[in-house]
Design an enzyme around this catalytic site. Structure first.
Site, PDB file in Angstrom:
ATOM      1  N   HIS A   1     -37.948  51.792  22.756  1.00 33.04           N
ATOM      2  CA  HIS A   1     -36.751  51.243  22.103  1.00 33.04           C
ATOM      3  C   HIS A   1     -36.366  52.177  20.962  1.00 33.04           C
ATOM      4  O   HIS A   1     -37.039  52.228  19.925  1.00 33.04           O
ATOM      5  CB  HIS A   1     -37.044  49.836  21.572  1.00 33.04           C
ATOM      6  CG  HIS A   1     -35.805  49.031  21.279  1.00 33.04           C
ATOM      7  ND1 HIS A   1     -34.932  49.345  20.257  1.00 33.04           N
ATOM      8  CD2 HIS A   1     -35.298  47.908  21.875  1.00 33.04           C
ATOM      9  CE1 HIS A   1     -33.945  48.457  20.231  1.00 33.04           C
ATOM     10  NE2 HIS A   1     -34.145  47.578  21.204  1.00 33.04           N
TER      11      HIS A   1
ATOM     12  N   SER B   1     -29.206  45.905  18.002  1.00 37.59           N
ATOM     13  CA  SER B   1     -29.236  47.362  18.196  1.00 37.59           C
ATOM     14  C   SER B   1     -27.841  47.953  18.304  1.00 37.59           C
ATOM     15  O   SER B   1     -27.581  49.061  17.817  1.00 37.59           O
ATOM     16  CB  SER B   1     -30.040  47.709  19.448  1.00 37.59           C
ATOM     17  OG  SER B   1     -31.376  47.315  19.301  1.00 37.59           O
TER      18      SER B   1
ATOM     19  N   HIS C   1       8.630  74.978  45.367  1.00 39.20           N
ATOM     20  CA  HIS C   1       7.836  75.127  46.595  1.00 39.20           C
ATOM     21  C   HIS C   1       7.192  76.515  46.664  1.00 39.20           C
ATOM     22  O   HIS C   1       6.901  77.025  47.745  1.00 39.20           O
ATOM     23  CB  HIS C   1       8.682  74.870  47.852  1.00 39.20           C
ATOM     24  CG  HIS C   1       9.505  73.625  47.776  1.00 39.20           C
ATOM     25  ND1 HIS C   1       8.999  72.378  48.067  1.00 39.20           N
ATOM     26  CD2 HIS C   1      10.804  73.422  47.398  1.00 39.20           C
ATOM     27  CE1 HIS C   1       9.946  71.460  47.889  1.00 39.20           C
ATOM     28  NE2 HIS C   1      11.046  72.069  47.476  1.00 39.20           N
TER      29      HIS C   1
ATOM     30  N   SER D   1     -14.664  92.922  37.944  1.00 38.41           N
ATOM     31  CA  SER D   1     -15.462  92.738  39.158  1.00 38.41           C
ATOM     32  C   SER D   1     -16.585  93.761  39.173  1.00 38.41           C
ATOM     33  O   SER D   1     -16.386  94.928  38.823  1.00 38.41           O
ATOM     34  CB  SER D   1     -14.585  92.905  40.407  1.00 38.41           C
ATOM     35  OG  SER D   1     -15.377  92.990  41.576  1.00 38.41           O
TER      36      SER D   1
ATOM     37  N   ARG E   1     -24.338  57.911  27.433  1.00 38.32           N
ATOM     38  CA  ARG E   1     -25.017  58.970  26.678  1.00 38.32           C
ATOM     39  C   ARG E   1     -24.674  60.349  27.233  1.00 38.32           C
ATOM     40  O   ARG E   1     -24.618  61.326  26.485  1.00 38.32           O
ATOM     41  CB  ARG E   1     -26.536  58.769  26.723  1.00 38.32           C
ATOM     42  CG  ARG E   1     -27.054  57.601  25.918  1.00 38.32           C
ATOM     43  CD  ARG E   1     -28.545  57.402  26.188  1.00 38.32           C
ATOM     44  NE  ARG E   1     -29.039  56.142  25.680  1.00 38.32           N
ATOM     45  CZ  ARG E   1     -29.769  55.992  24.573  1.00 38.32           C
ATOM     46  NH1 ARG E   1     -30.048  57.052  23.829  1.00 38.32           N
ATOM     47  NH2 ARG E   1     -30.205  54.810  24.194  1.00 38.32           N
TER      48      ARG E   1
END
Length: 478
Positions: free
Chosen positions: A82, A108, A155, A285, A334
């Protein structure tokens, strides 16, 4: 163990290692916020008359707030399973006077949820400043290029002329709408406050001998100490995870907007019209030394996908939160929310670097316009013909036939406007169109004024209070 010998999130070690968010979302800051929340709770309880909370206890907590024995805390958590109680014991160990009143009346989620909300708020405040700078940089690019004529594309095919600046404010509008969504979320964001184990505030009602006004005052006072304007009036053990979903969705809009912008930049770089910043010693590259790849825009698209997909997980966390509380949300939150915040920071940092160095390949842009102007002048010809009484549909049919024939011819030779308008049908407007073609800006409608108006009337007023005028240019480490 060296950092290179263990796995750590690439968000904190590669893309955001110099960001304030790494500290804001850290375990140390979370634990510090938990202790600060215990201090605020004690202060508020004392101010409202609880005799068992003394000034000595509060002063002791304040003096020891930043004193962490992490070995003890980890050992306690291994034993207790805990985290809050492990930290409670650790704080009580170094605050013997306050030990009996630490966490008094709380559950808590008082420290967990409220500390998370403070960290999220502080992260959003930083992100909004970064976001405003990104939009401002894009606005400057747009103004600098408001009169640079380029071929519009629908397009992905040639369409009416626009300007590079007008296209830039199209991008800016998408980002600005996402910015507004996040800013609105920040303004409406609610604190959990003090609600007790199942949201009934019964423990606090007991402490204050049934005085509901004091319990309400305690909730309001702690909220003010945490510098929140709004709080939840109703909770279970946790605040509604719908608020988390709204945060994640706001950041997913950033992801979608950024992916649209960066995909456009990648396409335009392939056309040779734009070039994202390429540093002096940068290698495109390992196999093809001549390449200048749009790797920063590609990175933005990859990060954007993480944001775009995040709402699905946030919604399942909301949906699986049972009754007054289950732990279905705990592990997911978390991981999810810090990752989403850091991903947004990484995306915005990279975007800022792109906009600060994005260049227009003006010679090639001009050449593409010259190649297409013979066709693009025909739309204006259609408007002029209708002014003279020609049926719009008839004009459309003639122009369509003429343009398609000229397109076939263009495959083997250069086509100019006189060729596309050779049909006697165009006699009454040909000279006017030919005269306009010499200056393609004549075919861009209100692009220049639209660019200026949008930036002056909407963009600047929206980002002004978040904008840091002294913000430095971004230098990417990778």
């Amino acid at each position: 163990m060296a950092a290179e010998d263990k796995f750590e999130s690439v968000l904190s070690t590669r893309y955001c290692k110099n960001s304030p968010l790494v500290s804001i979302l850290s375990e140390t800051n979370k634990a510090t916020l938990w202790r600060q929340l215990w201090i605020w709770l004690g202060e508020a309880e004392k101010e409202l008359g609880l005799k068992q909370v003394t000034q000595e206890a509060i002063d002791e907590m304040k003096s020891q707030r930043d004193n962490f024995d992490w070995s003890f805390i980890r050992a306690e958590e291994r034993k207790l399973k805990h985290d809050v109680m492990a930290h409670n014991h650790a704080f009580g160990k170094i605050c013997p006077t306050a030990a009996g009143i630490i966490h008094l009346g709380a559950t808590s989620c008082y420290v967990q949820d409220n500390a998370d909300l403070i960290a999220y708020r502080d992260s959003i405040d930083h992100i909004l400043k970064r976001f405003a700078t990104v939009i401002d940089r894009l606005a400057q690019f747009s103004l600098n290029n408001k009169e640079v004529v380029t071929v519009g594309r629908t397009h992905y095919q040639t369409a009416s002329l626009v300007t590079v600046g007008k296209r830039g404010v199209l991008w800016a509008q998408e980002l600005l709408m996402a910015f507004q969504s996040l800013a609105e979320f920040r303004d409406k964001m609610r604190f959990r406050g003090i609600k007790g184990a199942t949201g009934t505030q019964d423990s606090f009602l007991t402490l204050f001998s049934g005085d509901e006004e004091k319990v309400e005052a305690l909730d309001e006072l702690v909220t003010k100490k945490a510098n929140f304007a709004n709080r939840f009036l109703i909770t279970g053990q946790t605040y509604s995870r719908q608020q988390d979903s709204q945060l994640v969705f706001s950041l997913s809009l950033l992801g979608a907007a950024a992916k649209k912008v960066c995909t456009d930049i990648r396409v335009l770089q392939a056309f040779g019209e734009l070039l994202e910043p390429f540093e002096k010693d940068q290698i495109g590259s390992s196999a093809m030394p001549y390449k200048k790849n749009p790797m920063k825009s590609e990175r933005c698209c990859a990060l954007a996908r993480k944001l775009i997909n995040a709402p699905q997980e946030a919604l399942t966390i909301l949906a699986d939160q049972g009754l007054e509380r289950t732990l279905d949300d705990s592990a997911g939150r978390r991981m999810l929310i810090p990752d989403v915040l850091l991903t947004a920071e990484a995306l915005l940092t990279t975007l800022q670097n792109i906009f600060e160095g994005l260049t227009v390949q003006t010679d090639n842009v001009k050449k593409i316009v010259e190649d297409e102007i013979a066709f693009l002048g025909l739309e204006k010809a259609m408007m002029m013909l209708t002014e003279e009484g020609v049926d719009r549909q008839q004009a459309h049919a003639v122009i369509r036939k003429t343009a398609l024939e000229a397109k076939q011819l263009q495959a083997t030779q250069k086509v100019d406007i006189r060729q596309t308008m050779a049909d006697p049908f165009f006699d009454s407007v040909r000279d006017r169109i030919v005269g306009l073609v010499n200056n393609p800006i004549n075919f861009t409608g209100r692009c220049v004024s639209q660019t200026e108006n949008f930036i002056a009337k909407e963009l600047k007023p929206t980002i002004s209070k978040y904008l840091d005028q002294s913000a430095a240019k971004v230098q990417l480490d990778v």
